[in-house]
Enzyme design. Structure first.
Site, PDB file in Angstrom:
ATOM      1  N   ASP A  97      34.892 -19.149  29.261  1.00 34.43           N
ATOM      2  CA  ASP A  97      34.731 -19.325  27.806  1.00 34.43           C
ATOM      3  C   ASP A  97      36.071 -19.727  27.185  1.00 34.43           C
ATOM      4  O   ASP A  97      37.053 -18.992  27.308  1.00 34.43           O
ATOM      5  CB  ASP A  97      34.236 -17.983  27.237  1.00 34.43           C
ATOM      6  N   LEU A 154      29.061 -35.697  27.598  1.00 34.63           N
ATOM      7  CA  LEU A 154      30.269 -36.498  27.866  1.00 34.63           C
ATOM      8  C   LEU A 154      30.966 -35.998  29.133  1.00 34.63           C
ATOM      9  O   LEU A 154      31.410 -36.804  29.958  1.00 34.63           O
ATOM     10  CB  LEU A 154      31.230 -36.401  26.669  1.00 34.63           C
ATOM     11  N   ASP A 200      33.018 -37.676  13.575  1.00 33.44           N
ATOM     12  CA  ASP A 200      32.952 -38.338  12.255  1.00 33.44           C
ATOM     13  C   ASP A 200      32.575 -37.326  11.162  1.00 33.44           C
ATOM     14  O   ASP A 200      32.778 -37.596   9.981  1.00 33.44           O
ATOM     15  CB  ASP A 200      31.927 -39.472  12.292  1.00 33.44           C
ATOM     16  N   THR A 256      28.238 -27.499  19.528  1.00 32.69           N
ATOM     17  CA  THR A 256      27.757 -28.775  18.973  1.00 32.69           C
ATOM     18  C   THR A 256      26.441 -28.666  18.187  1.00 32.69           C
ATOM     19  O   THR A 256      25.853 -29.692  17.842  1.00 32.69           O
ATOM     20  CB  THR A 256      27.578 -29.820  20.105  1.00 32.69           C
ATOM     21  N   TYR A 261      30.111 -27.160  10.910  1.00 36.95           N
ATOM     22  CA  TYR A 261      30.502 -27.828  12.166  1.00 36.95           C
ATOM     23  C   TYR A 261      31.701 -28.739  11.921  1.00 36.95           C
ATOM     24  O   TYR A 261      32.703 -28.678  12.654  1.00 36.95           O
ATOM     25  CB  TYR A 261      29.305 -28.622  12.707  1.00 36.95           C
TER      26      TYR A 261
HETATM   27  N1  LIG Z   1      26.764 -35.099  20.469  1.00 41.13           N
HETATM   28  C1  LIG Z   1      27.184 -35.815  19.427  1.00 41.13           C
HETATM   29  O1  LIG Z   1      26.414 -36.516  18.749  1.00 41.13           O
HETATM   30  C2  LIG Z   1      28.636 -35.795  19.046  1.00 41.13           C
HETATM   31  C3  LIG Z   1      29.053 -36.558  17.953  1.00 41.13           C
HETATM   32  C4  LIG Z   1      30.397 -36.555  17.604  1.00 41.13           C
HETATM   33  C5  LIG Z   1      31.308 -35.809  18.331  1.00 41.13           C
HETATM   34  N2  LIG Z   1      30.885 -35.041  19.372  1.00 41.13           N
HETATM   35  C6  LIG Z   1      31.889 -34.283  20.138  1.00 41.13           C
HETATM   36  O2  LIG Z   1      31.950 -34.823  21.437  1.00 41.13           O
HETATM   37  C7  LIG Z   1      32.284 -33.799  22.382  1.00 41.13           C
HETATM   38  C8  LIG Z   1      31.286 -33.827  23.529  1.00 41.13           C
HETATM   39  O3  LIG Z   1      29.997 -33.611  22.991  1.00 41.13           O
HETATM   40  P1  LIG Z   1      28.706 -33.466  23.914  1.00 41.13           P
HETATM   41  O4  LIG Z   1      27.547 -33.907  23.090  1.00 41.13           O
HETATM   42  O5  LIG Z   1      28.975 -34.047  25.254  1.00 41.13           O
HETATM   43  O6  LIG Z   1      28.632 -31.871  24.014  1.00 41.13           O
HETATM   44  P2  LIG Z   1      27.605 -30.978  24.859  1.00 41.13           P
HETATM   45  O7  LIG Z   1      26.683 -31.829  25.644  1.00 41.13           O
HETATM   46  O8  LIG Z   1      27.068 -29.957  23.918  1.00 41.13           O
HETATM   47  O9  LIG Z   1      28.605 -30.304  25.903  1.00 41.13           O
HETATM   48  C9  LIG Z   1      29.491 -29.295  25.548  1.00 41.13           C
HETATM   49  C10 LIG Z   1      29.662 -28.398  26.761  1.00 41.13           C
HETATM   50  O10 LIG Z   1      30.538 -27.331  26.384  1.00 41.13           O
HETATM   51  C11 LIG Z   1      29.950 -26.110  26.802  1.00 41.13           C
HETATM   52  N3  LIG Z   1      30.443 -25.018  25.982  1.00 41.13           N
HETATM   53  C12 LIG Z   1      29.954 -24.586  24.781  1.00 41.13           C
HETATM   54  N4  LIG Z   1      30.665 -23.519  24.356  1.00 41.13           N
HETATM   55  C13 LIG Z   1      31.623 -23.287  25.293  1.00 41.13           C
HETATM   56  C14 LIG Z   1      32.641 -22.313  25.430  1.00 41.13           C
HETATM   57  N5  LIG Z   1      32.823 -21.357  24.510  1.00 41.13           N
HETATM   58  N6  LIG Z   1      33.448 -22.360  26.515  1.00 41.13           N
HETATM   59  C15 LIG Z   1      33.278 -23.310  27.460  1.00 41.13           C
HETATM   60  N7  LIG Z   1      32.306 -24.252  27.401  1.00 41.13           N
HETATM   61  C16 LIG Z   1      31.502 -24.235  26.325  1.00 41.13           C
HETATM   62  C17 LIG Z   1      28.476 -26.351  26.626  1.00 41.13           C
HETATM   63  O11 LIG Z   1      27.703 -25.386  27.316  1.00 41.13           O
HETATM   64  P3  LIG Z   1      26.220 -25.031  26.747  1.00 41.13           P
HETATM   65  O12 LIG Z   1      25.476 -26.332  26.685  1.00 41.13           O
HETATM   66  O13 LIG Z   1      25.709 -24.069  27.750  1.00 41.13           O
HETATM   67  O14 LIG Z   1      26.433 -24.451  25.372  1.00 41.13           O
HETATM   68  C18 LIG Z   1      28.339 -27.760  27.197  1.00 41.13           C
HETATM   69  O15 LIG Z   1      28.234 -27.751  28.609  1.00 41.13           O
HETATM   70  C19 LIG Z   1      32.330 -32.506  21.579  1.00 41.13           C
HETATM   71  O16 LIG Z   1      33.666 -32.234  21.221  1.00 41.13           O
HETATM   72  C20 LIG Z   1      31.535 -32.821  20.331  1.00 41.13           C
HETATM   73  O17 LIG Z   1      31.954 -32.024  19.230  1.00 41.13           O
HETATM   74  C21 LIG Z   1      29.576 -35.044  19.750  1.00 41.13           C
END
Ligand SMILES: NC(=O)c1ccc[n+]([C@@H]2O[C@H](COP(=O)([O-])OP(=O)(O)OC[C@H]3O[C@@H](n4cnc5c(N)ncnc54)[C@H](OP(=O)(O)O)[C@@H]3O)[C@@H](O)[C@H]2O)c1
Length: 289
Positions: free
Chosen positions: A34, A11, A100, A60, A123
Protein backbone atom coordinates in the site's frame (compact mmCIF):
# COMPACT_ATOMS: atom_id res chain seq x y z
CA UNK A 1 16.68 -0.93 -11.58
CA UNK A 2 13.16 0.36 -12.22
CA UNK A 3 10.34 0.13 -9.69
CA UNK A 4 6.93 0.05 -11.32
CA UNK A 5 4.17 0.82 -8.82
CA UNK A 6 0.59 -0.04 -9.78
CA UNK A 7 1.53 -2.74 -12.30
CA UNK A 8 -1.89 -4.40 -12.26
CA UNK A 9 -3.81 -1.28 -13.31
CA UNK A 10 -4.72 -0.26 -16.86
CA UNK A 11 -1.65 1.87 -17.57
CA UNK A 12 0.59 -0.21 -15.29
CA UNK A 13 -0.12 -3.36 -17.31
CA UNK A 14 0.81 -1.65 -20.58
CA UNK A 15 4.02 -0.35 -19.02
CA UNK A 16 4.87 -3.76 -17.57
CA UNK A 17 4.38 -5.34 -21.01
CA UNK A 18 6.57 -2.63 -22.56
CA UNK A 19 9.36 -3.18 -20.04
CA UNK A 20 9.27 -6.93 -20.73
CA UNK A 21 9.24 -6.40 -24.52
CA UNK A 22 12.29 -4.12 -24.20
CA UNK A 23 14.20 -6.49 -21.90
CA UNK A 24 14.38 -3.81 -19.20
CA UNK A 25 14.91 -5.09 -15.63
CA UNK A 26 12.25 -4.01 -13.19
CA UNK A 27 10.50 -4.85 -9.97
CA UNK A 28 6.78 -4.23 -9.58
CA UNK A 29 4.21 -3.83 -6.84
CA UNK A 30 0.52 -3.03 -6.63
CA UNK A 31 -2.02 -3.04 -3.82
CA UNK A 32 -0.11 -5.65 -1.77
CA UNK A 33 2.36 -2.84 -0.92
CA UNK A 34 0.00 0.00 0.00
CA UNK A 35 1.60 3.30 -1.08
CA UNK A 36 -0.12 4.98 1.86
CA UNK A 37 1.85 2.70 4.21
CA UNK A 38 5.30 4.27 4.36
CA UNK A 39 6.76 1.41 6.44
CA UNK A 40 5.57 -1.21 3.95
CA UNK A 41 7.10 0.72 1.03
CA UNK A 42 10.42 1.14 2.85
CA UNK A 43 10.58 -2.47 3.96
CA UNK A 44 9.98 -3.64 0.40
CA UNK A 45 12.54 -1.38 -1.28
CA UNK A 46 15.33 -1.19 1.29
CA UNK A 47 17.78 -3.57 -0.42
CA UNK A 48 17.28 -2.30 -3.98
CA UNK A 49 19.29 0.26 -5.91
CA UNK A 50 16.68 2.22 -7.89
CA UNK A 51 17.20 4.56 -10.90
CA UNK A 52 13.57 5.20 -11.74
CA UNK A 53 10.25 4.87 -10.00
CA UNK A 54 7.19 4.80 -12.27
CA UNK A 55 4.01 5.39 -10.30
CA UNK A 56 0.80 4.22 -11.99
CA UNK A 57 -1.04 3.49 -8.75
CA UNK A 58 -3.84 5.80 -7.70
CA UNK A 59 -7.26 6.02 -6.19
CA UNK A 60 -9.24 6.46 -9.42
CA UNK A 61 -12.92 6.19 -8.40
CA UNK A 62 -13.88 9.75 -9.34
CA UNK A 63 -17.50 9.72 -8.10
CA UNK A 64 -16.86 7.60 -5.01
CA UNK A 65 -14.10 9.99 -3.97
CA UNK A 66 -16.76 12.60 -3.15
CA UNK A 67 -17.77 10.31 -0.24
CA UNK A 68 -14.29 8.88 0.45
CA UNK A 69 -12.28 12.08 0.67
CA UNK A 70 -9.88 10.77 3.33
CA UNK A 71 -9.05 7.64 1.36
CA UNK A 72 -8.60 9.57 -1.91
CA UNK A 73 -6.14 11.96 -0.20
CA UNK A 74 -4.43 9.12 1.67
CA UNK A 75 -3.55 7.42 -1.62
CA UNK A 76 -3.29 10.26 -4.16
CA UNK A 77 -1.57 12.81 -1.91
CA UNK A 78 0.05 11.05 1.11
CA UNK A 79 0.93 7.89 -0.81
CA UNK A 80 2.54 9.95 -3.56
CA UNK A 81 4.47 11.94 -0.94
CA UNK A 82 5.79 8.66 0.50
CA UNK A 83 6.94 7.59 -2.98
CA UNK A 84 8.55 10.97 -3.70
CA UNK A 85 10.42 10.91 -0.36
CA UNK A 86 11.78 7.45 -1.11
CA UNK A 87 12.79 8.59 -4.61
CA UNK A 88 14.76 11.43 -3.03
CA UNK A 89 16.48 9.18 -0.48
CA UNK A 90 17.34 6.60 -3.14
CA UNK A 91 18.48 9.30 -5.58
CA UNK A 92 15.97 7.96 -8.12
CA UNK A 93 13.97 9.89 -10.73
CA UNK A 94 10.18 9.65 -10.53
CA UNK A 95 7.58 9.38 -13.27
CA UNK A 96 4.12 10.15 -11.94
CA UNK A 97 0.72 10.38 -13.63
CA UNK A 98 -1.87 13.09 -13.02
CA UNK A 99 -5.11 14.20 -14.58
CA UNK A 100 -7.00 16.86 -16.53
CA UNK A 101 -9.40 16.96 -13.54
CA UNK A 102 -6.97 19.34 -11.83
CA UNK A 103 -8.57 22.00 -14.08
CA UNK A 104 -11.94 23.64 -13.58
CA UNK A 105 -12.81 23.33 -17.27
CA UNK A 106 -14.00 26.89 -17.49
CA UNK A 107 -11.30 28.09 -19.86
CA UNK A 108 -12.05 28.32 -23.57
CA UNK A 109 -9.39 26.71 -25.74
CA UNK A 110 -6.54 24.51 -24.69
CA UNK A 111 -5.00 24.15 -21.23
CA UNK A 112 -1.26 24.62 -21.00
CA UNK A 113 0.92 23.32 -18.17
CA UNK A 114 1.29 26.81 -16.70
CA UNK A 115 -2.46 27.46 -16.52
CA UNK A 116 -3.90 27.76 -13.04
CA UNK A 117 -5.42 24.59 -11.62
CA UNK A 118 -8.83 24.66 -9.98
CA UNK A 119 -10.23 21.20 -9.40
CA UNK A 120 -13.99 20.82 -9.02
CA UNK A 121 -13.91 17.32 -7.55
CA UNK A 122 -12.32 15.62 -4.54
CA UNK A 123 -10.45 13.33 -6.93
CA UNK A 124 -9.03 16.35 -8.79
CA UNK A 125 -8.05 18.04 -5.51
CA UNK A 126 -6.32 14.90 -4.24
CA UNK A 127 -4.40 14.46 -7.51
CA UNK A 128 -3.37 18.14 -7.48
CA UNK A 129 -2.00 17.73 -3.95
CA UNK A 130 -0.08 14.67 -5.20
CA UNK A 131 1.48 16.79 -7.97
CA UNK A 132 2.49 19.45 -5.44
CA UNK A 133 4.03 16.83 -3.16
CA UNK A 134 6.19 15.55 -6.02
CA UNK A 135 7.26 19.04 -7.13
CA UNK A 136 8.10 20.16 -3.58
CA UNK A 137 10.17 17.06 -2.86
CA UNK A 138 12.03 16.42 -6.12
CA UNK A 139 13.92 18.07 -8.98
CA UNK A 140 14.09 14.97 -11.12
CA UNK A 141 10.50 14.13 -11.89
CA UNK A 142 8.12 13.79 -14.80
CA UNK A 143 4.45 14.40 -14.13
CA UNK A 144 2.21 13.53 -17.07
CA UNK A 145 -1.30 14.92 -16.89
CA UNK A 146 -3.51 12.72 -19.05
CA UNK A 147 -7.23 12.66 -19.81
CA UNK A 148 -9.92 10.11 -20.68
CA UNK A 149 -7.46 7.19 -20.37
CA UNK A 150 -8.40 4.03 -22.23
CA UNK A 151 -6.47 0.82 -22.73
CA UNK A 152 -6.91 -2.87 -23.36
CA UNK A 153 -6.21 -3.92 -19.76
CA UNK A 154 -8.67 -2.05 -17.58
CA UNK A 155 -12.13 -0.72 -17.03
CA UNK A 156 -12.71 2.32 -19.17
CA UNK A 157 -15.23 4.15 -21.34
CA UNK A 158 -14.54 2.01 -24.43
CA UNK A 159 -15.35 -1.25 -22.62
CA UNK A 160 -18.40 0.35 -21.00
CA UNK A 161 -19.70 1.34 -24.43
CA UNK A 162 -18.98 -2.13 -25.89
CA UNK A 163 -20.98 -3.70 -23.07
CA UNK A 164 -23.88 -1.26 -23.48
CA UNK A 165 -24.01 -1.82 -27.27
CA UNK A 166 -24.94 -5.44 -26.45
CA UNK A 167 -27.67 -4.44 -24.00
CA UNK A 168 -29.39 -1.32 -25.34
CA UNK A 169 -31.12 -0.07 -28.48
CA UNK A 170 -30.53 3.51 -27.50
CA UNK A 171 -27.70 5.22 -25.60
CA UNK A 172 -27.59 8.78 -24.39
CA UNK A 173 -24.10 10.22 -24.12
CA UNK A 174 -22.95 13.64 -22.92
CA UNK A 175 -21.95 15.92 -25.79
CA UNK A 176 -21.02 19.12 -23.96
CA UNK A 177 -17.82 17.97 -22.22
CA UNK A 178 -14.77 18.42 -24.44
CA UNK A 179 -11.34 16.87 -24.21
CA UNK A 180 -9.10 14.21 -25.70
CA UNK A 181 -8.84 10.47 -25.13
CA UNK A 182 -5.43 9.11 -24.12
CA UNK A 183 -4.46 5.62 -25.24
CA UNK A 184 -2.59 4.04 -22.34
CA UNK A 185 -0.31 2.13 -24.72
CA UNK A 186 0.90 5.37 -26.34
CA UNK A 187 1.61 6.85 -22.91
CA UNK A 188 3.35 3.60 -21.94
CA UNK A 189 5.55 3.81 -25.08
CA UNK A 190 6.59 7.36 -24.14
CA UNK A 191 7.43 6.34 -20.57
CA UNK A 192 9.41 3.29 -21.75
CA UNK A 193 11.42 5.45 -24.16
CA UNK A 194 12.25 7.87 -21.32
CA UNK A 195 13.59 5.18 -18.98
CA UNK A 196 15.25 3.21 -21.76
CA UNK A 197 17.15 6.24 -23.09
CA UNK A 198 17.56 7.93 -19.71
CA UNK A 199 15.89 11.11 -21.00
CA UNK A 200 16.27 13.92 -18.49
CA UNK A 201 14.02 16.76 -19.68
CA UNK A 202 12.20 16.65 -16.37
CA UNK A 203 9.05 18.60 -15.63
CA UNK A 204 5.28 18.79 -15.76
CA UNK A 205 3.76 17.75 -19.09
CA UNK A 206 0.36 17.26 -20.70
CA UNK A 207 -0.04 14.12 -22.78
CA UNK A 208 -3.11 12.88 -24.67
CA UNK A 209 -3.74 11.66 -28.18
CA UNK A 210 -4.21 14.34 -30.84
CA UNK A 211 -7.65 15.78 -31.53
CA UNK A 212 -10.40 17.36 -29.51
CA UNK A 213 -13.71 15.56 -29.11
CA UNK A 214 -16.64 15.06 -26.76
CA UNK A 215 -17.96 11.88 -25.10
CA UNK A 216 -20.83 11.51 -27.60
CA UNK A 217 -18.51 11.70 -30.59
CA UNK A 218 -16.10 9.27 -28.87
CA UNK A 219 -18.98 6.83 -28.27
CA UNK A 220 -20.05 7.05 -31.92
CA UNK A 221 -16.47 6.32 -33.04
CA UNK A 222 -16.35 3.28 -30.74
CA UNK A 223 -19.66 2.08 -32.16
CA UNK A 224 -18.51 2.33 -35.78
CA UNK A 225 -15.40 0.30 -34.95
CA UNK A 226 -17.41 -2.24 -32.94
CA UNK A 227 -19.58 -2.75 -36.04
CA UNK A 228 -16.58 -3.01 -38.35
CA UNK A 229 -14.95 -5.56 -36.04
CA UNK A 230 -18.24 -7.47 -35.72
CA UNK A 231 -18.34 -6.98 -31.96
CA UNK A 232 -21.96 -5.92 -32.17
CA UNK A 233 -24.67 -6.76 -34.68
CA UNK A 234 -27.25 -4.48 -33.11
CA UNK A 235 -28.45 -1.13 -34.36
CA UNK A 236 -27.91 1.25 -31.47
CA UNK A 237 -29.01 4.88 -31.58
CA UNK A 238 -26.40 7.05 -29.86
CA UNK A 239 -28.03 10.28 -28.81
CA UNK A 240 -26.33 13.46 -27.55
CA UNK A 241 -27.40 14.83 -24.17
CA UNK A 242 -26.21 17.65 -21.93
CA UNK A 243 -24.31 17.31 -18.67
CA UNK A 244 -27.39 18.73 -16.93
CA UNK A 245 -29.38 15.74 -18.23
CA UNK A 246 -26.77 13.29 -16.84
CA UNK A 247 -25.79 14.46 -13.37
CA UNK A 248 -22.89 12.66 -11.68
CA UNK A 249 -21.75 12.71 -8.05
CA UNK A 250 -18.47 14.43 -9.00
CA UNK A 251 -18.45 17.45 -11.28
CA UNK A 252 -16.36 17.00 -14.45
CA UNK A 253 -14.59 19.81 -16.32
CA UNK A 254 -16.62 21.07 -19.32
CA UNK A 255 -13.46 21.60 -21.30
CA UNK A 256 -10.24 19.78 -20.48
CA UNK A 257 -8.52 19.97 -23.83
CA UNK A 258 -4.80 19.75 -22.98
CA UNK A 259 -2.11 21.38 -25.11
CA UNK A 260 0.61 18.94 -26.19
CA UNK A 261 3.00 21.66 -27.45
CA UNK A 262 5.46 21.24 -24.57
CA UNK A 263 5.71 17.45 -24.66
CA UNK A 264 6.11 17.41 -28.44
CA UNK A 265 8.78 20.10 -28.40
CA UNK A 266 10.80 19.12 -25.33
CA UNK A 267 10.60 15.36 -25.73
CA UNK A 268 10.64 15.44 -29.55
CA UNK A 269 7.71 13.12 -30.05
CA UNK A 270 4.88 12.81 -32.55
CA UNK A 271 1.48 11.78 -31.19
CA UNK A 272 -1.11 9.95 -33.22
CA UNK A 273 -4.79 10.96 -33.36
CA UNK A 274 -7.22 9.44 -30.90
CA UNK A 275 -9.01 7.82 -33.85
CA UNK A 276 -5.83 5.99 -34.95
CA UNK A 277 -5.19 5.03 -31.34
CA UNK A 278 -8.74 3.66 -31.10
CA UNK A 279 -8.14 1.55 -34.23
CA UNK A 280 -5.03 0.13 -32.53
CA UNK A 281 -7.04 -0.58 -29.38
CA UNK A 282 -9.41 -2.83 -31.34
CA UNK A 283 -6.48 -4.62 -33.00
CA UNK A 284 -4.72 -5.20 -29.67
CA UNK A 285 -7.93 -6.17 -27.91
CA UNK A 286 -8.35 -9.06 -30.35
CA UNK A 287 -4.80 -10.25 -29.52
CA UNK A 288 -5.19 -9.40 -25.80
CA UNK A 289 -1.97 -7.31 -25.89
N1 LIG B 1 -8.55 6.20 -15.96
C1 LIG B 1 -8.63 7.45 -16.41
O1 LIG B 1 -9.54 7.83 -17.16
C2 LIG B 1 -7.58 8.45 -16.01
C3 LIG B 1 -7.68 9.76 -16.50
C4 LIG B 1 -6.71 10.69 -16.14
C5 LIG B 1 -5.66 10.32 -15.32
N2 LIG B 1 -5.59 9.05 -14.82
C6 LIG B 1 -4.44 8.70 -13.98
O2 LIG B 1 -3.66 7.74 -14.67
C7 LIG B 1 -3.03 6.86 -13.74
C8 LIG B 1 -3.30 5.42 -14.15
O3 LIG B 1 -4.70 5.22 -14.15
P1 LIG B 1 -5.35 3.80 -14.43
O4 LIG B 1 -6.71 4.06 -15.00
O5 LIG B 1 -4.38 2.92 -15.12
O6 LIG B 1 -5.56 3.30 -12.93
P2 LIG B 1 -6.13 1.89 -12.42
O7 LIG B 1 -6.41 0.99 -13.55
O8 LIG B 1 -7.19 2.20 -11.42
O9 LIG B 1 -4.83 1.31 -11.69
C9 LIG B 1 -4.38 1.80 -10.47
C10 LIG B 1 -3.73 0.63 -9.74
O10 LIG B 1 -3.30 1.12 -8.46
C11 LIG B 1 -3.75 0.20 -7.47
N3 LIG B 1 -3.88 0.87 -6.19
C12 LIG B 1 -4.95 1.57 -5.71
N4 LIG B 1 -4.69 2.01 -4.47
C13 LIG B 1 -3.43 1.61 -4.16
C14 LIG B 1 -2.61 1.74 -3.01
N5 LIG B 1 -3.04 2.39 -1.92
N6 LIG B 1 -1.37 1.21 -3.03
C15 LIG B 1 -0.92 0.54 -4.12
N7 LIG B 1 -1.66 0.36 -5.24
C16 LIG B 1 -2.90 0.89 -5.25
C17 LIG B 1 -5.07 -0.29 -8.01
O11 LIG B 1 -5.50 -1.46 -7.35
P3 LIG B 1 -7.10 -1.75 -7.26
O12 LIG B 1 -7.60 -1.75 -8.67
O13 LIG B 1 -7.15 -3.07 -6.59
O14 LIG B 1 -7.68 -0.62 -6.46
C18 LIG B 1 -4.72 -0.51 -9.48
O15 LIG B 1 -4.10 -1.76 -9.69
C19 LIG B 1 -3.55 7.26 -12.37
O16 LIG B 1 -2.63 8.13 -11.76
C20 LIG B 1 -4.82 8.02 -12.67
O17 LIG B 1 -5.12 8.97 -11.65
C21 LIG B 1 -6.51 8.12 -15.17
Amino acid sequence: MIWLIGNRGMLGTDIENGLIDNYIDFIATDKEIDIADDDALRKYIKDYYIDWIINCSAYTAVDKAEDERDLAFKVNAEGVLNIARIAKEKNASLIHISTDYVFSGEKDGEYKEKDAAGPKSVYGLSKLQGEKNVMDMLDRYYIFRVSWLFGVHGNNFVYTMLRLFKERDELKVVSDQYGSPTYSRDLADLIISIVKNNVKNFGLYHFTNEGRTNWHEFAAAIYSRAKKNRLTEREVAILPITTAEYPTRAERPKNSYLSKDKVKKKLGIKIRSWQDALDDFFKKMRNNR
